[in-house]
Design a protein around this motif. Structure first.
Motif, PDB file in Angstrom:
ATOM      1  N   THR A   1      39.555  -8.954 -35.720  1.00 36.98           N
ATOM      2  CA  THR A   1      40.773  -8.075 -35.238  1.00 36.98           C
ATOM      3  C   THR A   1      41.388  -7.046 -36.122  1.00 36.98           C
ATOM      4  N   TYR A   2      40.583  -7.622 -38.028  1.00 37.31           N
ATOM      5  CA  TYR A   2      41.055  -6.929 -39.292  1.00 37.31           C
ATOM      6  C   TYR A   2      41.037  -5.808 -39.147  1.00 37.31           C
ATOM      7  N   PRO A   3      39.973  -4.964 -38.810  1.00 37.15           N
ATOM      8  CA  PRO A   3      39.708  -3.358 -39.594  1.00 37.15           C
ATOM      9  C   PRO A   3      40.919  -3.007 -38.235  1.00 37.15           C
ATOM     10  N   GLY A   4      41.363  -3.279 -37.422  1.00 39.26           N
ATOM     11  CA  GLY A   4      42.263  -2.293 -36.721  1.00 39.26           C
ATOM     12  C   GLY A   4      43.885  -2.926 -36.843  1.00 39.26           C
ATOM     13  N   GLU A   5      43.747  -3.429 -38.026  1.00 40.16           N
ATOM     14  CA  GLU A   5      45.389  -3.526 -38.301  1.00 40.16           C
ATOM     15  C   GLU A   5      46.289  -2.797 -38.579  1.00 40.16           C
ATOM     16  N   ALA A   6      46.388  -2.436 -39.591  1.00 39.35           N
ATOM     17  CA  ALA A   6      47.317  -1.290 -40.259  1.00 39.35           C
ATOM     18  C   ALA A   6      46.687  -0.060 -39.140  1.00 39.35           C
ATOM     19  N   VAL A   7      46.088   0.387 -38.405  1.00 34.57           N
ATOM     20  CA  VAL A   7      46.659   1.691 -37.151  1.00 34.57           C
ATOM     21  C   VAL A   7      46.987   1.019 -35.350  1.00 34.57           C
ATOM     22  N   ARG A   8      46.943  -0.177 -35.759  1.00 35.17           N
ATOM     23  CA  ARG A   8      46.899  -0.666 -34.178  1.00 35.17           C
ATOM     24  C   ARG A   8      48.093   0.058 -33.237  1.00 35.17           C
ATOM     25  N   GLY A   9      48.786   0.050 -34.193  1.00 36.38           N
ATOM     26  CA  GLY A   9      50.604   0.671 -33.635  1.00 36.38           C
ATOM     27  C   GLY A   9      50.290   2.085 -33.307  1.00 36.38           C
ATOM     28  N   TRP A  10      50.005   2.921 -34.046  1.00 30.57           N
ATOM     29  CA  TRP A  10      48.912   4.225 -33.199  1.00 30.57           C
ATOM     30  C   TRP A  10      48.476   3.646 -31.971  1.00 30.57           C
ATOM     31  N   LEU A  11      47.916   3.085 -31.656  1.00 32.38           N
ATOM     32  CA  LEU A  11      46.734   3.338 -30.951  1.00 32.38           C
ATOM     33  C   LEU A  11      47.671   1.973 -29.363  1.00 32.38           C
ATOM     34  N   ARG A  12      48.449   1.401 -29.987  1.00 26.35           N
ATOM     35  CA  ARG A  12      48.997   0.726 -28.709  1.00 26.35           C
ATOM     36  C   ARG A  12      49.972   1.555 -27.821  1.00 26.35           C
ATOM     37  N   GLU A  13      50.685   2.153 -29.126  1.00 21.59           N
ATOM     38  CA  GLU A  13      51.174   3.294 -28.261  1.00 21.59           C
ATOM     39  C   GLU A  13      51.363   4.081 -27.997  1.00 21.59           C
ATOM     40  N   ALA A  14      50.313   4.552 -27.703  1.00 25.46           N
ATOM     41  CA  ALA A  14      49.977   5.909 -26.862  1.00 25.46           C
ATOM     42  C   ALA A  14      49.150   5.152 -25.253  1.00 25.46           C
ATOM     43  N   ASP A  15      49.270   6.780 -23.716  1.00 25.84           N
ATOM     44  CA  ASP A  15      49.474   5.993 -23.428  1.00 25.84           C
ATOM     45  C   ASP A  15      47.748   5.644 -22.522  1.00 25.84           C
ATOM     46  N   ILE A  16      47.083   6.740 -23.053  1.00 22.68           N
ATOM     47  CA  ILE A  16      45.838   6.553 -23.218  1.00 22.68           C
ATOM     48  C   ILE A  16      45.231   6.361 -24.930  1.00 22.68           C
ATOM     49  N   ALA A  17      44.455   4.808 -24.802  1.00 18.72           N
ATOM     50  CA  ALA A  17      43.544   5.036 -26.482  1.00 18.72           C
ATOM     51  C   ALA A  17      42.007   5.377 -26.168  1.00 18.72           C
ATOM     52  N   HIS A  18      41.713   5.765 -26.666  1.00 16.11           N
ATOM     53  CA  HIS A  18      40.387   6.279 -26.732  1.00 16.11           C
ATOM     54  C   HIS A  18      39.010   6.117 -27.697  1.00 16.11           C
ATOM     55  N   ILE A  19      38.413   5.155 -27.955  1.00 15.28           N
ATOM     56  CA  ILE A  19      37.087   4.699 -28.594  1.00 15.28           C
ATOM     57  C   ILE A  19      35.827   5.512 -28.631  1.00 15.28           C
ATOM     58  N   SER A  20      34.987   6.405 -29.672  1.00 13.99           N
ATOM     59  CA  SER A  20      33.993   6.095 -29.301  1.00 13.99           C
ATOM     60  C   SER A  20      32.984   5.105 -29.993  1.00 13.99           C
ATOM     61  N   ASN A  21      32.928   4.399 -28.961  1.00 18.13           N
ATOM     62  CA  ASN A  21      31.572   2.983 -29.273  1.00 18.13           C
ATOM     63  C   ASN A  21      30.228   3.307 -29.450  1.00 18.13           C
ATOM     64  N   GLU A  22      29.824   3.007 -30.601  1.00 15.36           N
ATOM     65  CA  GLU A  22      28.588   4.255 -30.596  1.00 15.36           C
ATOM     66  C   GLU A  22      27.462   2.661 -30.470  1.00 15.36           C
ATOM     67  N   ILE A  23      27.851   1.207 -30.850  1.00 14.76           N
ATOM     68  CA  ILE A  23      26.682   0.831 -30.523  1.00 14.76           C
ATOM     69  C   ILE A  23      27.097   0.077 -29.172  1.00 14.76           C
ATOM     70  N   PRO A  24      25.592  -0.897 -29.288  1.00 17.62           N
ATOM     71  CA  PRO A  24      25.057  -1.247 -27.996  1.00 17.62           C
ATOM     72  C   PRO A  24      25.487  -3.100 -28.342  1.00 17.62           C
ATOM     73  N   PHE A  25      26.548  -4.028 -27.425  1.00 17.66           N
ATOM     74  CA  PHE A  25      26.688  -5.327 -27.036  1.00 17.66           C
ATOM     75  C   PHE A  25      25.644  -5.841 -27.366  1.00 17.66           C
ATOM     76  N   ALA A  26      24.733  -7.102 -27.722  1.00 17.32           N
ATOM     77  CA  ALA A  26      23.561  -7.799 -27.521  1.00 17.32           C
ATOM     78  C   ALA A  26      23.499  -9.288 -28.408  1.00 17.32           C
ATOM     79  N   GLU A  27      23.800 -10.521 -27.260  1.00 20.26           N
ATOM     80  CA  GLU A  27      23.620 -11.507 -27.298  1.00 20.26           C
ATOM     81  C   GLU A  27      22.870 -12.080 -28.370  1.00 20.26           C
ATOM     82  N   ASN A  28      21.306 -11.093 -28.280  1.00 17.48           N
ATOM     83  CA  ASN A  28      20.604 -12.396 -29.593  1.00 17.48           C
ATOM     84  C   ASN A  28      20.976 -10.892 -30.657  1.00 17.48           C
ATOM     85  N   CYS A  29      22.291 -10.347 -31.011  1.00 18.77           N
ATOM     86  CA  CYS A  29      22.337 -10.104 -32.509  1.00 18.77           C
ATOM     87  C   CYS A  29      22.309 -10.209 -33.761  1.00 18.77           C
ATOM     88  N   PRO A  30      21.927 -10.617 -34.707  1.00 15.42           N
ATOM     89  CA  PRO A  30      21.839 -11.123 -35.772  1.00 15.42           C
ATOM     90  C   PRO A  30      22.373 -11.097 -36.295  1.00 15.42           C
TER      91      PRO A  30
END
Length: 556
Positions: free
Chosen positions: A269-298
């Motif tokens: 959770t390190y990347p979001g620690e300083a801005v998560r208050g902005w996102l948590r406060e919102a009724d809707i928090a949007h994220i554009s996640n470009e990358i797939p999750f993969a079980e075999n990701c190196p």
């Protein structure tokens, strides 16, 4: 021969007239009148109730237009003199029962200043500061609130002309009741009056309060008045927190390379620690996640040069920690690790009840809008990718990926349909990437066509380098927000070899809706640190950033 009846009719008429005359004479001459029989007692007529007087209402000049209109619609007699009234609608002491009315200190949207104190607001009204614009009723209300007559810089202005006047004079300010806030206004944060406690606001460096915030505390906010309502059925306030809905839109998230390496060593959770208050406060928090999750990701490699990416599935903990509510999948890396990883990623979102849009299991799924409802307001999120590459686009034959824009016809039709069904439409792009603030002419055309179709917000999720913004009709368009969670601490221009660190600068756009109406946008600004972790900008960083981007937007 005349009939018998006709022959004797004149005689009958003469006899009737004679008898009538005798009766009249007898009635007028007491000596000739016969003693009348005692009449039966007459039934007294029903009494007609006296009309009930309506309560008399006097409305003070300081009463805001919305409250005045509600009172005027009641079946009451309105009087022009306060002394004749049985009910008085007027400003009262702060602790009195009545309608709590919130006011805002505003400027034109492209204003760098963020906050003033109550003392400064009072001085602007009473002193000789640059122009302060108010409607006639607000001027009267501020006389009560500030305890004095307005200074020479105060001007009475019609509500419908305030926004244009602010844009024409960058030094001008205005005070408006909350219901008159509009998207082209910037609401300045107001510090409390001396001696008042202030509740802390999530992720806020400023000392004051804004009525556009979910964390707004009316008790700590000084720009307000109570109006006595005499137990009339009138609104209790002009700002009901249950009717305020907020949406935070963000730019690129790519949990790869150095960002992922930092997550491995400093916590998921390190990347979001300083801005998560902005996102948590919102009724809707949007994220554009470009990358797939993969079980075999190196394991992540901070120095990876190949632009084929994946994320360890455990990294979804970051999205959960910042309180993401909807995920955009228009990114051109969404299919980098193959179909199985893409399908696995979609299953991870579904398992967490995370709506997604702009990508999917196939073409039809990718083109579906994500539908969310908050506080009775319906939102529809829809997005597409005009860039490709081809393998990244979803296909009708079951190939998963991002939604291709095509000729935009399907997007335009869907936006029109969703708007007709009562949705506030949020449209997004994974557009072509540019490393300058100015949008290209074709970019203007594509974003604007979605606004013309009815999208209230059109947002560019692709920009590693933030881009300009504009108001277009009733819509707000931001052509690129910059990165959110990505490791771009700099960029080297291939044409001249020069390096810029402006990829560190980020916008998070906080859009505000009240009673289903778009009323404003707050530009949150962050600076990327440590290849992974955005933090709120300092005051100096923010001022320079806003100045540059307001100029790039043609507002300077």
């Amino acid at each position: 021969m005349p009939s018998k009846n006709l022959r004797f009719r004149p005689q009958k008429q003469l006899l009737a007239a004679l008898l009538a005359a005798i009766f009249l004479i007898s009635a007028c001459a007491p000596g000739l009148a016969a003693t009348p029989a005692t009449p039966a007692p007459a039934t007294p007529p029903l009494a007609t109730p006296a009309p009930t007087a309506l309560p008399r209402l006097w409305i003070a000049p300081s009463v805001p237009e919305k409250l005045r209109a509600a009172a005027s619609a009641l079946p009451l007699e309105q009087v022009a003199e306060a002394g004749r009234a049985t009910i008085r609608l007027e400003a009262a002491a702060e602790d009195s029962p009545g309608a709590l009315w919130i006011y805002a200190f505003v400027a034109a949207f492209p204003t760098v200043e963020d906050e003033i104190s109550f003392a400064q607001a009072k001085a602007a009204f009473l002193g000789e500061t640059p122009r302060l614009l108010l409607t006639a009723s607000t001027l009267e209300a501020m006389k009560t609130l500030f305890g004095g007559e307005p200074g020479p810089g105060v001007e009475i202005f019609p509500a419908e002309g305030l926004t244009e006047a602010l844009w024409q004079d960058s030094a001008a300010r205005a005070i408006v009741p909350f219901e008159q806030i509009s998207p082209k206004m910037k609401v300045l944060t107001l510090a409390p009056a001396a001696g008042r406690a202030l509740a802390p606001a999530a992720g806020r460096a400023l000392a004051g309060q804004s009525p556009l915030w979910k964390s707004f505390d009316p008790q700590a906010y000084p720009l307000k008045l109570v109006f006595t309502t005499g137990n009339l059925p009138l609104p209790s306030t002009n700002r009901d927190s249950a009717k305020l809905t907020t949406l935070v839109m963000t730019g690129v998230t790519a949990l790869v390379r150095a960002t992922a390496a930092k997550m491995e060593t400093k916590g998921l959770t390190y990347p979001g620690e300083a801005v998560r208050g902005w996102l948590r406060e919102a009724d809707i928090a949007h994220i554009s996640n470009e990358i797939p999750f993969a079980e075999n990701c190196p394991p992540p490699d901070p120095y990876q040069t190949a632009l084929i990416f994946c994320s360890d599935p455990k990294y979804i903990a970051l999205l959960e920690d910042v309180g993401v509510d909807v995920v955009e999948l228009t990114g051109n890396h969404f299919e980098d690790w193959g179909r199985e990883a893409t399908r696995h990623t979609l299953e991870m979102y579904r398992a967490r009840n995370l709506p997604y849009f702009g990508g999917g299991l196939d073409l039809a799924d990718s083109q579906k809008a994500a539908l969310l409802e908050r506080n009775g307001v319906k939102f529809a999120f829809i997005g597409c990718n005009p860039v490709g590459p081809d393998f990244a686009w979803a296909r009708a034959d079951g190939w998963p990926g991002a939604a291709p824009c095509g000729d935009y016809g399907w997007m335009v039709d869907e936006i029109k349909r969703l708007k007709a069904e009562g949705y506030l439409v949020i449209a997004t792009f994974q557009y072509f990437e540019y490393y300058t603030p100015d949008p290209r002419p074709w970019q203007l055309t594509d974003f604007r066509r979605l606004a013309e179709a009815g999208a209230v917000i059109v947002s560019g999720s692709q920009g590693h380098y933030a881009q300009a913004m504009e108001f277009y009709g009733a819509s707000f368009l931001h052509y690129g927000l910059g990165n959110l969670f990505f490791d771009q601490m700099g960029y080297t221009y291939p044409t001249n070899g020069q390096r810029t660190t402006n990829t560190r600068r980020e916008f998070l756009d906080r859009h505000v809706f009240y009673e289903g109406r778009y009323i404003g946008t707050e530009l949150l600004t962050a600076m990327l640190e440590d290849y992974a972790r955005p933090r709120p900008m300092t005051a100096a960083e923010r001022a320079a950033f806003l100045e540059e981007y307001f100029a790039a937007s043609g507002w300077r």
